[in-house]
Design an enzyme around this catalytic site. Structure first.
Site, short mmCIF file in Angstrom:
data_model
loop_
_atom_site.label_atom_id
_atom_site.label_comp_id
_atom_site.label_asym_id
_atom_site.label_seq_id
_atom_site.Cartn_x
_atom_site.Cartn_y
_atom_site.Cartn_z
N GLY A 1 0.83 -1.22 0.00
CA GLY A 1 0.00 0.00 0.00
C GLY A 1 0.86 1.26 0.00
N THR B 1 1.08 3.38 -2.53
CA THR B 1 0.62 4.34 -3.53
C THR B 1 -0.06 5.56 -2.90
OG1 THR B 1 -1.43 3.09 -3.72
CG2 THR B 1 0.28 2.58 -5.33
N TYR C 1 -14.56 -3.12 10.56
CA TYR C 1 -13.23 -2.47 10.48
C TYR C 1 -12.51 -2.66 11.81
CZ TYR C 1 -9.41 0.80 10.05
OH TYR C 1 -8.15 1.34 10.03
N LYS D 1 -8.92 -4.84 12.71
CA LYS D 1 -7.73 -4.27 13.35
C LYS D 1 -7.44 -4.95 14.69
CE LYS D 1 -6.47 -1.65 10.04
NZ LYS D 1 -5.21 -1.91 9.33
N ARG E 1 -2.28 -1.59 -5.90
CA ARG E 1 -3.04 -2.02 -7.10
C ARG E 1 -2.89 -1.03 -8.23
NH1 ARG E 1 -8.55 -2.30 -3.93
NH2 ARG E 1 -7.49 -0.43 -3.17
N GLY F 1 -0.97 7.69 1.26
CA GLY F 1 -0.97 7.72 2.72
C GLY F 1 0.32 7.28 3.40
N PHE F 2 0.16 6.45 4.45
CA PHE F 2 1.31 6.04 5.27
C PHE F 2 2.36 5.31 4.42
CE2 PHE F 2 -1.81 5.13 9.05
CZ PHE F 2 -2.10 6.48 9.14
N SER G 1 -4.59 -0.22 14.48
CA SER G 1 -5.30 1.05 14.62
C SER G 1 -5.82 1.15 16.05
CB SER G 1 -6.50 1.09 13.66
OG SER G 1 -7.35 2.18 13.97
#
Ligand code: NDP
Ligand code: 8X3
Length: 254
Positions: free
Chosen positions: A9, A11, A153, A157, A34, A13-14, A140
């Site tokens: 991931g 692409t 969600y 987490k 992706r 944010g973090f 999170s």
């Protein structure tokens, strides 16, 4: 020898901020996601700013075969992964349990839990062969405290928290560090994804206070990797100053 970090991931944010932070500190970086166009953009930006190599791998962490194919076909010079950041993840919807969308639930479980498992299982043999490694899982505050309309969600987490502990125990003989980082509210593409493109709903979450930024979180993740070999941060909660718990955010008057 130059160290290697693999970031899922990367692409946005973090993950994107971690790519920059680790590159700035001399790491060669494997970036995944992706969106091929975003991966190329991050590669170009990173390589033009820092003297490091960047390898983009385009796959969906939900697709077990694609994950294993991508990791198993890494060129020899990229196989010595020192740090794995299991960051790819998302929330979809913010609905009461009885009204929530089942497809959203499945996507969150497949991405946040099963995706993390696939990538970890694919990368682990490389770390075990090397005799060390560091896995950093993005949990999170939502995995530690449940909030209204957070249902699945929050559950994914909480699973990341349980799995991080389990990995830490089972991987002891292999000298692999496992750190779970649990941020509170941070302004990234997360809100836009959760509210399915509704920018107004996404922005409302961050109104009246200064949330964490992607850079704040990347700096903290990087710090976890700077400690001596015998020292491991196991579990790290971090929120902005205005957030005391998942449900207690101090907002200024509008
Ligand atoms: P962003 O939406 O900004 O970035 C999410 C990243 O995950 C993107 O690069 C996206 O890439 C990738 N991703 C999502 N689904 C998949 C998939 N199926 N396969 C591969 N990559 C995927 O979110 P954040 O940076 O904020 O979030 C990163 C992590 O941190 C997530 O796990 C999130 O749950 C967690 N987190 C976020 C907080 C926040 O307030 N922002 C707070 C606490 C934890 P692409 O779309 O190209 O696939
Ligand atoms: C993201 C933080 O509080 O929006 O994990 O769930 S929260």
């Amino acid at each position: 020898m130059t160290k290697i970090v693999l970031i899922t991931g990367a692409t946005a944010g973090f993950g994107e901020a971690c790519a920059e932070k680790f590159a700035k500190n001399g790491y060669d970086v494997i970036i995944t996601g992706r969106r091929g166009d975003k991966l190329n953009e991050v590669k170009q930006k990173t390589e033009s700013s820092y003297s490091v190599r960047v390898l983009p791998l385009q796959f969906d962490v939900q697709q077990k075969t694609a994950v294993f194919d991508a990791i198993n076909s890494l060129p020899a010079e990229w196989r010595g992964i020192d740090v794995l950041i299991n960051n790819a993840g998302l929330a979809l919807g913010r609905d009461l349990f009885d009204q929530a969308n089942m497809d959203d639930w499945e996507t969150m479980i497949d991405t946040n839990v099963k995706g993390l498992l696939y990538v970890s299982k694919a990368v682990l043999p490389l770390m075990i062969e090397k005799g060390n490694g560091h896995i950093i899982n993005l949990g999170s505050v939502a995995g530690k405290e449940i909030y209204e309309r957070g249902n699945v969600y929050c559950a994914t987490k909480a699973a990341v928290q349980a799995l991080s502990k389990s990995m830490r125990i089972d991987l002891l003989p292999h000298r692999i560090k496992v750190t779970a980082v649990h941020p509170g509210a941070a302004e990234t593409e997360f809100g836009l994804v959760r509210f399915k493109g509704n920018a107004e709903a996404a922005n409302k979450v961050y109104q009246g206070y200064q949330p964490l930024s992607a850079k704040d979180v990347a700096d903290i993740i990087f710090y976890c990797t700077t400690l001596p070999p015998h020292v491991c941060i196991n579990d790290l909660d971090v929120t902005c100053l205005a957030q005391a718990t998942v449900n207690n955010v101090y907002r200024s008057e509008p």
